[in-house]
Design a protein around this motif. Structure first.
Motif, PDB file in Angstrom:
ATOM      1  N   VAL A  18      42.454 145.163  55.732  1.00 23.45           N
ATOM      2  CA  VAL A  18      41.957 145.321  57.100  1.00 23.45           C
ATOM      3  C   VAL A  18      43.015 144.800  58.060  1.00 23.45           C
ATOM      4  CG1 VAL A  18      40.140 144.741  58.750  1.00 23.45           C
ATOM      5  CG2 VAL A  18      39.569 145.038  56.319  1.00 23.45           C
ATOM      6  N   PHE A  19      43.444 145.670  58.979  1.00 29.17           N
ATOM      7  CA  PHE A  19      44.373 145.266  60.032  1.00 29.17           C
ATOM      8  C   PHE A  19      43.575 145.157  61.327  1.00 29.17           C
ATOM      9  CE2 PHE A  19      47.117 147.155  56.894  1.00 29.17           C
ATOM     10  CZ  PHE A  19      48.297 146.412  56.945  1.00 29.17           C
ATOM     11  N   ALA A  20      43.579 143.969  61.926  1.00 25.85           N
ATOM     12  CA  ALA A  20      42.784 143.748  63.137  1.00 25.85           C
ATOM     13  C   ALA A  20      43.733 143.530  64.301  1.00 25.85           C
ATOM     14  CB  ALA A  20      41.879 142.535  62.938  1.00 25.85           C
ATOM     15  N   LEU A  21      43.664 144.416  65.260  1.00 23.23           N
ATOM     16  CA  LEU A  21      44.611 144.388  66.384  1.00 23.23           C
ATOM     17  C   LEU A  21      43.917 143.920  67.657  1.00 23.23           C
ATOM     18  CD1 LEU A  21      47.465 145.189  67.456  1.00 23.23           C
ATOM     19  CD2 LEU A  21      46.493 147.442  67.965  1.00 23.23           C
ATOM     20  N   PRO A  22      44.285 142.754  68.194  1.00 25.81           N
ATOM     21  CA  PRO A  22      43.693 142.349  69.481  1.00 25.81           C
ATOM     22  C   PRO A  22      44.058 143.370  70.556  1.00 25.81           C
ATOM     23  CG  PRO A  22      45.536 140.891  68.878  1.00 25.81           C
ATOM     24  CD  PRO A  22      45.265 141.781  67.704  1.00 25.81           C
ATOM     25  N   ARG A  68      43.769 151.155  50.190  1.00 30.78           N
ATOM     26  CA  ARG A  68      43.071 151.769  51.312  1.00 30.78           C
ATOM     27  C   ARG A  68      43.061 150.787  52.473  1.00 30.78           C
ATOM     28  NH1 ARG A  68      43.172 157.062  50.737  1.00 30.78           N
ATOM     29  NH2 ARG A  68      43.169 157.453  48.499  1.00 30.78           N
ATOM     30  N   ARG A  69      43.020 151.335  53.689  1.00 26.19           N
ATOM     31  CA  ARG A  69      43.120 150.408  54.829  1.00 26.19           C
ATOM     32  C   ARG A  69      42.212 150.783  56.002  1.00 26.19           C
ATOM     33  NH1 ARG A  69      48.064 153.475  54.724  1.00 26.19           N
ATOM     34  NH2 ARG A  69      48.775 152.211  53.006  1.00 26.19           N
ATOM     35  N   MET A  70      41.823 149.732  56.698  1.00 28.72           N
ATOM     36  CA  MET A  70      40.962 149.872  57.873  1.00 28.72           C
ATOM     37  C   MET A  70      41.696 149.290  59.081  1.00 28.72           C
ATOM     38  SD  MET A  70      37.249 148.053  58.675  1.00 28.72           S
ATOM     39  CE  MET A  70      36.483 148.570  57.163  1.00 28.72           C
ATOM     40  N   LEU A  71      41.485 149.895  60.249  1.00 31.47           N
ATOM     41  CA  LEU A  71      42.026 149.342  61.497  1.00 31.47           C
ATOM     42  C   LEU A  71      40.859 148.917  62.384  1.00 31.47           C
ATOM     43  CD1 LEU A  71      44.454 148.870  63.481  1.00 31.47           C
ATOM     44  CD2 LEU A  71      43.977 151.157  64.385  1.00 31.47           C
ATOM     45  N   VAL A  72      40.967 147.728  62.969  1.00 32.80           N
ATOM     46  CA  VAL A  72      40.009 147.276  63.985  1.00 32.80           C
ATOM     47  C   VAL A  72      40.767 147.246  65.298  1.00 32.80           C
ATOM     48  CG1 VAL A  72      38.417 145.455  64.666  1.00 32.80           C
ATOM     49  CG2 VAL A  72      38.924 145.819  62.225  1.00 32.80           C
ATOM     50  N   TYR A 109      44.047 160.004  69.285  1.00 31.49           N
ATOM     51  CA  TYR A 109      43.416 159.753  67.992  1.00 31.49           C
ATOM     52  C   TYR A 109      44.412 159.901  66.845  1.00 31.49           C
ATOM     53  CZ  TYR A 109      40.977 161.144  63.756  1.00 31.49           C
ATOM     54  OH  TYR A 109      40.583 161.263  62.462  1.00 31.49           O
ATOM     55  N   GLU A 110      45.403 160.776  67.011  1.00 28.91           N
ATOM     56  CA  GLU A 110      46.344 161.081  65.934  1.00 28.91           C
ATOM     57  C   GLU A 110      47.109 159.837  65.457  1.00 28.91           C
ATOM     58  OE1 GLU A 110      45.987 162.894  68.744  1.00 28.91           O
ATOM     59  OE2 GLU A 110      44.803 164.404  67.648  1.00 28.91           O
ATOM     60  N   LEU A 111      47.222 158.839  66.330  1.00 30.80           N
ATOM     61  CA  LEU A 111      47.941 157.620  65.937  1.00 30.80           C
ATOM     62  C   LEU A 111      47.315 156.942  64.720  1.00 30.80           C
ATOM     63  CD1 LEU A 111      48.742 155.812  69.331  1.00 30.80           C
ATOM     64  CD2 LEU A 111      50.293 157.108  67.858  1.00 30.80           C
ATOM     65  N   PHE A 112      46.022 157.207  64.508  1.00 29.87           N
ATOM     66  CA  PHE A 112      45.281 156.451  63.489  1.00 29.87           C
ATOM     67  C   PHE A 112      45.267 157.117  62.112  1.00 29.87           C
ATOM     68  CE2 PHE A 112      42.655 155.280  67.435  1.00 29.87           C
ATOM     69  CZ  PHE A 112      43.480 154.218  67.732  1.00 29.87           C
ATOM     70  N   LYS A 113      46.080 158.153  61.933  1.00 32.09           N
ATOM     71  CA  LYS A 113      45.960 158.979  60.722  1.00 32.09           C
ATOM     72  C   LYS A 113      46.196 158.215  59.412  1.00 32.09           C
ATOM     73  CE  LYS A 113      50.642 160.853  61.423  1.00 32.09           C
ATOM     74  NZ  LYS A 113      51.257 159.524  61.246  1.00 32.09           N
ATOM     75  N   ASP A 114      46.886 157.060  59.495  1.00 36.64           N
ATOM     76  CA  ASP A 114      47.174 156.318  58.262  1.00 36.64           C
ATOM     77  C   ASP A 114      46.018 155.426  57.811  1.00 36.64           C
ATOM     78  OD1 ASP A 114      49.709 157.376  58.029  1.00 36.64           O
ATOM     79  OD2 ASP A 114      50.593 155.833  59.320  1.00 36.64           O
TER      80      ASP A 114
END
Lengths: 382, 382
Positions: B123-127, B166-170, B198-203
């Motif tokens: 999980v990658f959490a981005l402030p 597998r990965r998640m973005l917050v 939205y395309e930025l999140f494809k990974d």
């Protein structure tokens, strides 16, 4: 059981419009270093973590960094309480989770009456016991001042005393008999002393106090650690330090000593004539100290603070003995002078010479024009 | 890996001068209950924990209590980020120590690019990635808006991607194509959309978004959970909920569903004539809801809000269709009326009858006296 006792950090404090964050960071880093070097079993912070209820973000970040360093580098538990400057709710954020990492921020009375066990000793940490809050919490109508508030809190604690265990109290209070307050302490009580009698603490083997900024010993086992920095010029003569104490968990015997802190910049008073102070500055290795300068020169001085700041960049306050000593008769005499006499005096003091006839005539002309114009009548009605 | 995804708590929010703390406490308690019932492996909070940088103490206490409940009752790690309403520094207080208890508040970019491993997933959490802050942190002069700021952050994250995980973005952002903002969202950018493609999140196999207050699906694996409460009357038709998601740590397959939240008091719009609304109130089981009432009555209405509040105590706003529809010609006509005509109209509307000759004469007399008195001349000079 070896502990470090400090208090009155006042993070976020502004001293004569100056943010002290960098100075506080240096002091707190020293405290961490001392805790590490002394291999303490506990770090005690007796209130006033912040200077105000809503501290600036820099202060929040500094406290965060200090806790993290202390926990990771000493491994010792930290026991801290809010003081009268702190918002207990804000300071208590995260407390139950942080306690799992060894950071015990005791911010409410219910938790204060439960001991924290460290090195075989019971530590009771009491957040600043504001009378109205203690009255509400304890439903104790007899609470009318700081002494009775403290009494009620200690009575509740007593129910959780173990007769066979030595105990320490952490509190933020003004103990009767302590030395007068410094200018940087906020009185606990308006129109009353707000003091607490020392006798209330007789059941504790050590009392770690916060509130007064000068380190002082109320009894061999009851100390104010004092603040880590000088927070007013009235504290210029203080020696700032932390307490390193060692308690025998069996006998309760206590040994304490003060370990001095070295400020990033000292807070000093300087006195003398302007030109002498300026010429002496080049030999002053502590030119960056925070200074209150008392100038002993006679007469007017133009731009004294700017001229001083060229050599002492951190002059924060200027005082004049000349002006303080100006007698009532001098003021009266000045009031009776004509505008031209006042102008000539000023000219003499500022420019070290006499005004020329042309200058005097130009000045008189300006005064005449001013006198001819309509005065602004403050009380005029529409 | 099963998770609960929520966002936009806005603790400390004031809604038409009303503190929502009690309502927020009910909603957050439900979220904890859902997390417990669903036996989630992680709780995700995608920004705007607080409504403002310096939240009131009640909000701080509520957040503290919610974290403590979540950690103790679910045992699952929490991953939270500051949003555009939060002060990252304040929200980040204690983060490194709290992480040891499973509360991961990721409040700076340096930590954001390191994955938090939960249930076999990264999980990658981005402030909240404010462009100026990202530019300063990354030394990236190409950052000029929210899209390029997000791009730079994700590029840095990419260096820490494991190809076999597998990965998640917050994240807290306004994704292009999402539905228009509600009135309770603060625009991210003045004079620009502030959107992120939205395309930025494809990974990423799942993107847990915060910022927009309506729950919405950008893609099957990219959702806004929405806020847990309605924070403006423009949200009256929203169905508030949290996302419960399940991700296969091997295939990355994702299933999501919304679990509704039941508000302590709903936020509703009510429309009708004053007397009908009042008489209907006794049959309204949701009399305590927060209401915006649109009155369709013609003519003047005295004390409409007080009369409504006798039966609907939480009427927060009143609107009048009659006043909205008043045409320019009607206003013009009113401007041309004499004082006596205006008075008679008002009397008719307020008291449902005609003024008596005595009343008219008394009114005319008052107007005459007023006209005789000197006007206050604003521009009068002394």
């Amino acid at each position: 059981m070896k502990f470090l006792h400090t208090a009155d950090w006042h993070l976020g404090r502004i001293f004569h419009q100056l943010h002290l964050t960098d100075d506080q960071a240096v002091a707190l880093d020293q405290i961490v270093d001392i805790a590490v070097a002394e291999k303490v079993d506990a770090v005690i912070v007796a209130g006033d973590l912040y200077d105000r209820a809503v501290p600036p973000p820099e202060a929040v970040a500094l406290l965060d960094r200090t806790w993290a360093r202390l926990i990771s580098e000493t491994g010792a538990p930290i026991i801290a309480i809010p003081g009268n400057h702190d918002s207990a709710t804000r300071v208590g954020y995260g407390a139950s989770l942080l306690a799992k990492s060894g950071l015990h921020i005791v911010a409410n009375f219910e938790e204060a009456i439960q001991p924290i066990q460290v090195g075989g000793i019971d530590v009771f940490a009491l957040p600043f016991a504001e009378p109205a809050e203690v009255r509400a919490w304890a439903g104790a109508s007899e609470v009318r001042d700081h002494a009775t508030a403290m009494q009620v809190c200690l009575d509740r604690m007593r129910e959780n005393f173990s007769p066979d265990r030595r105990r320490m109290l952490v509190a933020h209070a003004f103990v009767a008999g302590a030395k007068t307050e410094s200018e940087s302490e906020r009185p606990l009580s308006v129109g009353g002393a707000g003091t607490v009698p020392y006798e209330l603490f007789k059941d504790f083997d050590y009392v770690a106090l916060g509130h007064l900024h000068a380190p002082q010993t109320i009894a061999p086992n009851c100390l104010y650690s004092g603040s880590p920095l000088k927070y007013s010029f009235s504290e210029a003569s203080h020696k700032k330090s932390v307490v390193i104490g060692e308690m025998d968990p069996v006998s309760g015997d206590i040994n304490v000593r003060l370990v001095p802190l070295k400020p990033r910049r000292d807070v000093r008073n300087l006195e003398g004539e302007l030109l002498k102070l300026i010429s002496g500055a080049s030999n002053d290795p502590k030119r960056l100290d925070y200074l209150r300068v008392t100038l002993t020169d006679q007469g007017a001085l133009l731009n004294a603070i700017s001229r001083l700041r060229e050599v002492y960049p951190n002059v924060l306050q200027i005082e004049r003995t000349y002006l303080q000593k100006t007698s009532a008769s001098q003021i009266q005499k000045r009031r009776e002078s004509t505008e031209t006499e006042l102008f000539s005096n000023f000219y003499r003091e500022a420019l070290d010479g006499e005004p020329s006839p042309e200058e005097l005539s130009l000045f008189q002309q300006a005064i005449n024009e001013l006198n001819r114009s309509e005065p602004l009548s403050e009380g005029a009605s529409l």
